[in-house]
Design a protein around this motif. Structure first.
Motif, mmCIF file in Angstrom:
data_model
loop_
_atom_site.group_PDB
_atom_site.id
_atom_site.type_symbol
_atom_site.label_atom_id
_atom_site.label_comp_id
_atom_site.label_asym_id
_atom_site.label_seq_id
_atom_site.Cartn_x
_atom_site.Cartn_y
_atom_site.Cartn_z
ATOM 1 N N ALA A 70 0.339 -0.500 -1.576
ATOM 2 C CA ALA A 70 0.611 -1.165 -2.746
ATOM 3 C C ALA A 70 1.948 -1.446 -3.177
ATOM 4 C CB ALA A 70 -0.192 -0.656 -3.813
ATOM 5 N N ALA A 71 2.723 -0.491 -2.669
ATOM 6 C CA ALA A 71 4.249 -0.499 -2.849
ATOM 7 C C ALA A 71 4.953 -1.366 -1.915
ATOM 8 C CB ALA A 71 4.871 0.921 -2.867
ATOM 9 N N ASP A 72 4.759 -1.357 -1.008
ATOM 10 C CA ASP A 72 5.187 -2.263 0.145
ATOM 11 C C ASP A 72 4.762 -3.781 -0.087
ATOM 12 O OD1 ASP A 72 6.698 -3.013 2.552
ATOM 13 O OD2 ASP A 72 4.594 -2.900 3.692
ATOM 14 N N LEU A 73 3.643 -4.047 -0.467
ATOM 15 C CA LEU A 73 3.161 -5.323 -0.721
ATOM 16 C C LEU A 73 3.213 -5.749 -2.188
ATOM 17 C CD1 LEU A 73 0.172 -5.766 1.849
ATOM 18 C CD2 LEU A 73 2.391 -6.361 2.398
ATOM 19 N N GLN A 74 3.629 -4.844 -3.018
ATOM 20 C CA GLN A 74 3.876 -5.265 -4.633
ATOM 21 C C GLN A 74 2.530 -5.657 -5.044
ATOM 22 O OE1 GLN A 74 7.254 -7.849 -4.507
ATOM 23 N NE2 GLN A 74 8.602 -6.242 -4.741
ATOM 24 N N ALA A 75 1.392 -4.881 -4.959
ATOM 25 C CA ALA A 75 0.264 -5.397 -5.302
ATOM 26 C C ALA A 75 -0.125 -4.641 -6.697
ATOM 27 C CB ALA A 75 -0.910 -5.017 -4.268
ATOM 28 N N ASN A 76 -0.708 -5.065 -7.687
ATOM 29 C CA ASN A 76 -1.083 -4.455 -8.749
ATOM 30 C C ASN A 76 -2.409 -3.815 -8.571
ATOM 31 O OD1 ASN A 76 -3.152 -6.382 -9.386
ATOM 32 N ND2 ASN A 76 -1.637 -7.697 -10.638
ATOM 33 N N ALA A 77 -2.852 -3.105 -9.703
ATOM 34 C CA ALA A 77 -3.865 -2.111 -9.617
ATOM 35 C C ALA A 77 -5.330 -3.108 -9.408
ATOM 36 C CB ALA A 77 -4.204 -1.260 -11.003
ATOM 37 N N LYS A 78 -5.255 -4.250 -10.056
ATOM 38 C CA LYS A 78 -6.576 -5.023 -9.975
ATOM 39 C C LYS A 78 -6.623 -5.429 -8.268
ATOM 40 C CE LYS A 78 -7.290 -7.434 -14.303
ATOM 41 N NZ LYS A 78 -7.295 -8.852 -14.994
ATOM 42 N N MET A 80 -0.798 -8.971 0.366
ATOM 43 C CA MET A 80 -2.122 -8.285 0.078
ATOM 44 C C MET A 80 -3.177 -9.187 0.195
ATOM 45 S SD MET A 80 -3.702 -5.668 -0.719
ATOM 46 C CE MET A 80 -2.599 -4.319 -1.345
ATOM 47 N N GLU A 81 -2.691 -10.524 0.133
ATOM 48 C CA GLU A 81 -3.697 -11.469 0.144
ATOM 49 C C GLU A 81 -4.579 -11.820 1.442
ATOM 50 O OE1 GLU A 81 -1.489 -12.416 -3.496
ATOM 51 O OE2 GLU A 81 -1.119 -11.969 -1.496
ATOM 52 N N TRP A 82 -3.684 -11.557 2.396
ATOM 53 C CA TRP A 82 -4.077 -11.663 3.869
ATOM 54 C C TRP A 82 -4.865 -10.101 4.325
ATOM 55 C CZ3 TRP A 82 -5.255 -15.477 6.463
ATOM 56 C CH2 TRP A 82 -4.723 -17.047 6.496
ATOM 57 N N VAL A 83 -4.289 -9.038 4.003
ATOM 58 C CA VAL A 83 -4.942 -7.835 4.201
ATOM 59 C C VAL A 83 -6.420 -8.140 3.388
ATOM 60 C CG1 VAL A 83 -4.996 -5.484 3.581
ATOM 61 C CG2 VAL A 83 -3.019 -6.687 4.252
ATOM 62 N N LEU A 84 -6.388 -8.553 2.159
ATOM 63 C CA LEU A 84 -7.877 -8.575 1.688
ATOM 64 C C LEU A 84 -8.842 -9.467 2.407
ATOM 65 C CD1 LEU A 84 -6.916 -8.797 -2.175
ATOM 66 C CD2 LEU A 84 -7.854 -7.091 -0.982
#
Length: 462
Positions: free
Chosen positions: A41-49, A102-106
Motif C-alpha cells: 500500500a505504501a509503495d503503490l500509494q493505495a488507500n484503505a478502500k 494497485m489496479e493491475w495487482v487487483l
C-alpha cells in the motif's frame, strides 16, 4: 489393462501427495499477501478502500468460477483442470509481482482467484476418486492439514520475503515452485478421472451465478447508498433465478436435488459457509492490528498469526482419523464450539491487549477449526454419487469461498464506514479497533449459528 490392488494403492498415495503439495501452495500464496499489504500500500500509494479489495477480489473470482471448474473437471478430467489451474496460478503470480500499480495487482489477483477455483474444485475430487471409502477421512484430513500448513507458514514466509526483498517477492517466489509441481504431475501422475458421459456446459447458469456473487460484493461495499441496496436486491433475485434455472436444467452446473436428498449434505455445507465467513476476515484484520496498532514488523506479525494455522495443521489429520471411526457431527460440532470460545476471548481486544492473550485466542480458534473442517468435509463427500464427486468437491470449496467472500465483504463495509478513503496510519488506530470489534461480533454470531446447524444435521447418510 485393469490395475492391481497394489497399483491402485500406489496411485492413490501419489495422487494424495500431488494434491497435498498443491494444497500447500495455494493457501501459501493467498495468505502471505496479507502480511505484505502495508508495504504494498505504501509503495503503490493505495488507500484503505483499495487495500480491502485485495482479498475480496481473489475470493470473488474463486466463488464465480468454482462450480464451472468442478463441472469442467467432471467432463474433461480432474487432473487436467487441476494442472491448468496450477499453470494459471504461476502466470498470474508473476504478473502480480511485476505490476506497477494497485489496479493491475487487483486485476491479476482476480485471475489468481480463477486459478484457485480450478485447483480447489478438483483436488478433493481427485482424492475421493482414487481413495477407498474407509480411508477417505484420513486422506481428506491429510489434505486439509496441508492447507493449514500453507496457512501456517504463509505469514512467516510473507513477512520474511517482504523484509528481505520487498512485497513483490511474495508473489514471485511461488512461480518456480508451481512449475516444479507441474513437471512432477506430467512425469509421475498417470491416468485421468472424469465421467464416462460428457454433459453440455451450462453457460446461462454460470452467468447468473456470476451476477449473484458480483452484485452481492459490490452492494455490500457501497451500503448504505441506494445503489448498494439495489445491488443486494439484484443479488437475491439472481440467486433465486440460479436455483430455479438449475432445478429446471437437464444438464445443470449443480443438481439442486442434492441439497434436498440429503440433510447432511445441505446442512454441512451451510455450516462450512458460516465457519469460514467467521474466520477469513480475522487474519486480514489481525495482520493490520499487529503492524499498525502494535507496531510489529511483518515477520513478527507473521509469527504470531502462525499459531492459529499451526494448531489447525496439527489437529486436521487427527480429526480425519476420528471421522473414520466416530460420528462426524460430534467432532465438528465440538470444533465449532471451541472456535466460538476463542472468538469470545478475542472480542475484548484493545490497544493495550497483551500479545500472549492474542496468541492464546488464536490457538483456541485454530484448535477448533482443526477439529471442525475434516469431519465436515468427510460428511459431505460421503453422501454423494460417484459421478458427482467433482461437483460435490466444488460445492464444498464453494461453501468455503462464499463464506470467505461474505465475511470479507462485510468487513469491507466496516472498513469503508470507519476509515473510508484515508490511508492506514497511527491516526486511524481507533477506527481500526472499532472495525475489529464489529468484525468479531459478526464472526461470533456466525459461529453460534454454525454450531447449532452442525449439531442438528443428523448422522451421515441422512
Amino acid at each position: 489393462m485393469p490395475q492391481s490392488a497394489a497399483e491402485k494403492s500406489v496411485l492413490a498415495k501419489f495422487a494424495l501427495i500431488i494434491v497435498c503439495l498443491g494444497s500447500i501452495i495455494g493457501p501459501l500464496g493467498m495468505a502471505s499477501v496479507n502480511i505484505a499489504i502495508p508495504d504494498m500500500a505504501a509503495d503503490l500509494q493505495a488507500n484503505a478502500k483499495m487495500v480491502s479489495w485485495l482479498p475480496t477480489l481473489f475470493i470473488l473470482s474463486s466463488v464465480v468460477f468454482m462450480l464451472p471448474a468442478g463441472k469442467l473437471a467432471d467432463n474433461y478430467g480432474r487432473k487436467r483442470i487441476y494442472s491448468y489451474g496450477l499453470a494459471l496460478n504461476a502466470f498470474s503470480s508473476l504478473m502480480c509481482g511485476v505490476s506497477g500499480s494497485m489496479e493491475w495487482v487487483l486485476f491479476w489477483r482476480f485471475v489468481q482467484g480463477l486459478a484457485s477455483s480450478m485447483i480447489f474444485a478438483t483436488g478433493i475430487a481427485i482424492i475421493t476418486s482414487v481413495t477407498p471409502s474407509h480411508k477417505r477421512g484420513a486422506a481428506l484430513g491429510l489434505a486439509s492439514a496441508c492447507i493449514y500448513i500453507g496457512l501456517t507458514i504463509a505469514p512467516a514466509v510473507g513477512g520474511w520475503l517482504t523484509e528481505l526483498w520487498g512485497w513483490r517477492a511474495v508473489f514471485l517466489f511461488q512461480v518456480p515452485i508451481v512449475i516444479a509441481l507441474l513437471i512432477l504431475i506430467k512425469m509421475r501422475l498417470e491416468g485421468e478421472w472424469k465421467n464416462d458421459d460428457r454433459t453440455k456446459f451450462d453457460w446461462w447458469g454460470t452467468g447468473i451465478f456470476a451476477l449473484f456473487a458480483s452484485s452481492l460484493v459490490y452492494g455490500l461495499s457501497i451500503l448504505p447508498q441506494i445503489l448498494g441496496v439495489g445491488m443486494l436486491v439484484l443479488s437475491a433475485a439472481s440467486l433465486g433465478m440460479f436455483v430455479l434455472h438449475q432445478s429446471r436444467s437437464r444438464k445443470p452446473l449443480i443438481r439442486v436435488q442434492m441439497f434436498r436428498d440429503s440433510r447432511v449434505f445441505s446442512m454441512s455445507l451451510s455450516t462450512s459457509l458460516l465457519m469460514y465467513a467467521s474466520n477469513f476476515p480475522l487474519v486480514f484484520l489481525i495482520s493490520l492490528y499487529l503492524q499498525y496498532v502494535k507496531g510489529f514488523t511483518p515477520s513478527h506479525a507473521g509469527q504470531i498469526i502462525l499459531l492459529q494455522a499451526l494448531s489447525m495443521a496439527i489437529l486436521a489429520p487427527i480429526s480425519g482419523k476420528l471421522a473414520d471411526k466416530f460420528e462426524a457431527r460430534l467432532i465438528s460440532t465440538l470444533g465449532c464450539v471451541i472456535v466460538g470460545i476463542g472468538l469470545a476471548v478475542l472480542s475484548t481486544i484493545s490497544t493495550e491487549t497483551s500479545i500472549m492473550y492474542i496468541a492464546i485466542s488464536l490457538l483456541l480458534i485454530g484448535i477448533g477449526f482443526g477439529l471442525f473442517s475434516t469431519p465436515n468435509n468427510n460428511a459431505i463427500m460421503g453422501v454423494v454419487k460417484p459421478d458427482e464427486v467433482g461437483v460435490a468437491s466444488a460445492s464444498l470449496n464453494l461453501s468455503r469461498t462464499i463464506g470467505n467472500l461474505f465475511g470479507m465483504s462485510l468487513v469491507n463495509l466496516m472498513v469503508h464506514f470507519y476509515i473510508g478513503d484515508a490511508q492506514f496510519s497511527a491516526e486511524q488506530n481507533p477506527a481500526l479497533i472499532q472495525t475489529f470489534d464489529m468484525a468479531l461480533m459478526m464472526s461470533l454470531s456466525f459461529v453460534l449459528v454454525a454450531s447449532a446447524l452442525s449439531a442438528l444435521r443428523g448422522k451421515s447418510g441422512a
